[in-house]
Scaffold this motif. Structure first.
Motif, PDB file in Angstrom:
ATOM      1  N   ASP A 275       0.800  -1.226   0.000  1.00 18.89           N
ATOM      2  CA  ASP A 275       0.000   0.000   0.000  1.00 18.89           C
ATOM      3  C   ASP A 275       0.833   1.276   0.000  1.00 18.89           C
ATOM      4  N   TRP A 276       2.150   1.176  -0.190  1.00 14.97           N
ATOM      5  CA  TRP A 276       2.985   2.379  -0.177  1.00 14.97           C
ATOM      6  C   TRP A 276       2.590   3.340  -1.298  1.00 14.97           C
ATOM      7  N   PRO A 277       2.499   4.665  -1.064  1.00 12.43           N
ATOM      8  CA  PRO A 277       2.922   5.429   0.123  1.00 12.43           C
ATOM      9  C   PRO A 277       1.821   5.662   1.150  1.00 12.43           C
ATOM     10  N   HIS A 278       0.707   4.941   1.049  1.00 12.64           N
ATOM     11  CA  HIS A 278      -0.384   5.122   2.015  1.00 12.64           C
ATOM     12  C   HIS A 278      -0.144   4.226   3.237  1.00 12.64           C
ATOM     13  N   TRP A 279      -0.784   4.613   4.345  1.00 11.42           N
ATOM     14  CA  TRP A 279      -0.570   3.902   5.599  1.00 11.42           C
ATOM     15  C   TRP A 279      -1.848   3.272   6.153  1.00 11.42           C
ATOM     16  N   GLN A 280      -2.956   3.363   5.393  1.00 12.23           N
ATOM     17  CA  GLN A 280      -4.212   2.838   5.929  1.00 12.23           C
ATOM     18  C   GLN A 280      -4.154   1.322   6.110  1.00 12.23           C
TER      19      GLN A 280
END
Length: 385
Positions: A275-280
């Motif tokens: 899921d990079w660059p998201h952190w969910q």
């Protein structure tokens, strides 16, 4: 002289037993697992006998239930796990390359923003960002190679002695006969105990049974819950290979500390890469894993397992490392039950030592029962002061 002969006899018997175990170790795992299954399922067979069934019919019903569960797993679960495992192996090089790239970016950013200025203020000219990044990469690479070699050793040595055929064919058959004749086997062993030591042996065996039963049955339920929790939870949040990671971590949870650490590390790596660059996704995956660990440490383990093992965590970790090094993955599986049994014997030896003439300095019948260790130490300190 009699004590010397007794000690020599038992040491010789133990040496012969260890030699036989060492010689037969490659073929022992199915039989060890079958004995464990017979031990765990004996209360179920006894309960069915109390309902009016014979021992043979009770053993057959348990074997039939086991085969039904195995067939359902083959039909419903194993195809999904096989597909996820194949995809995981295929995507592993790409995942590692992406992880290395992310580590390099993180190293560059940390070196430029924080580490580099701090090193310059300290007057360390060699502590530039590229040097720090290369050192971090080298350290991570060494750690990855060490962990890979350790895991490969465990898997290869475990695979060398545990084959799929032996687990799926030999183990159920042996477990059936062990369960059928469990009481006869225990009666035969009991008849070999010297009469004057039989009461003491029964007491020790009862303590070992309480420790082993509490851990094996309780920890098995904990593993089942964690496998379902991790597998379903990670799959529902959308993590790739969630079912594979969750069920594997649940199985490894039988080995203290290993399952929880595996679930945490592998889930974090897969979530970051996916899921990079998201952190969910990372936050949700960590929420599932940490919630499972909270339930295990605060609710499940205290209720189902408790302190029945009776082994200090330091010695437990030592037993895990020692058995894992000597016997591979199977050694990790039997380390805790063996440590629990040895702990019972050592506590018995300490109790006998504290009532001995050597410890008391006089015949035991003159000294009376010894005080608890804490009170004895307190009295000794008071007498010195």
């Amino acid at each position: 002289m009699r004590i010397g002969w007794h000690i020599a006899f038992w040491l010789g018997a133990a040496a012969i037993l260890l030699l036989l175990l060492w010689l037969c170790w490659p073929i022992l795992p199915p039989f060890i697992i079958a004995l464990a299954l017979g031990y765990l399922l004996d209360p179920v067979a006894s309960w069915l006998q109390r309902l009016g069934l014979g021992r043979l019919m009770a053993a057959l019903m348990i074997l039939a239930a086991f085969m039904i569960v195995l067939v359902l797993l083959f039909i419903l679960v194993f195809p999904i796990l096989g597909h996820q495992l194949s995809s995981f192996i295929q995507q592993l090089p790409e995942t590692l390359n992406k992880l290395q790239s992310l580590l390099e970016q993180a190293g560059n950013w940390a070196g430029q923003q924080y580490v580099g200025p701090v090193m310059k203020r300290l007057g360390l000219a060699g502590g530039s960002a590229p040097d720090i990044r290369s050192n971090v990469e080298s350290l991570v690479g060494d750690a990855a190679r060490t962990a890979g070699a350790f895991l490969n050793s465990l898997v290869m040595r475990g695979a060398a002695v545990i084959s799929v055929v032996s687990l799926l064919i030999i183990t159920p058959v042996v477990a059936f006969y062990v369960l059928l004749d469990w009481h006869k086997m225990m009666a035969a062993v009991d008849s070999l105990i010297p009469l004057r030591h039989r009461e003491t042996a029964h007491q020790l065996l009862h303590e070992i049974d309480v420790a082993l039963a509490g851990f094996l049955r309780g920890q098995s339920l904990v593993c089942l819950f964690l496998g379902l929790w991790y597998g379903l939870g990670l799959s529902l949040v959308g993590l790739n290979f969630g079912l594979l990671i969750g069920l594997s971590a649940g199985l490894l949870s039988f080995i203290p500390y290993v399952g929880s650490l595996a679930a945490l590390v592998i889930s974090a790596i897969v979530a970051i890469v996916q899921d990079w660059p998201h952190w969910q996704l990372f936050a949700m995956a960590m929420g599932v894993v940490l919630a499972g660990q909270f339930l295990e440490s605060n609710i499940l383990s205290p209720k189902l397992v408790g302190d029945k093992v009776g082994v200090h965590p330091v010695w437990l970790i030592f037993a895990l490392f020692a058995f894992g090094s000597l016997l591979g993955f199977l050694g990790l599986m039997i380390a805790v039950p063996f440590a629990a049994a040895v702990g019972v014997l050592l506590r018995f030896a300490v109790r006998r030592y504290r009532t001995s003439e050597f410890y008391l300095g006089m015949p035991a019948w003159l000294a009376g029962p010894p005080p608890p260790p804490g009170i004895a130490a307190k009295k000794q300190i008071e007498s010195r002061s």
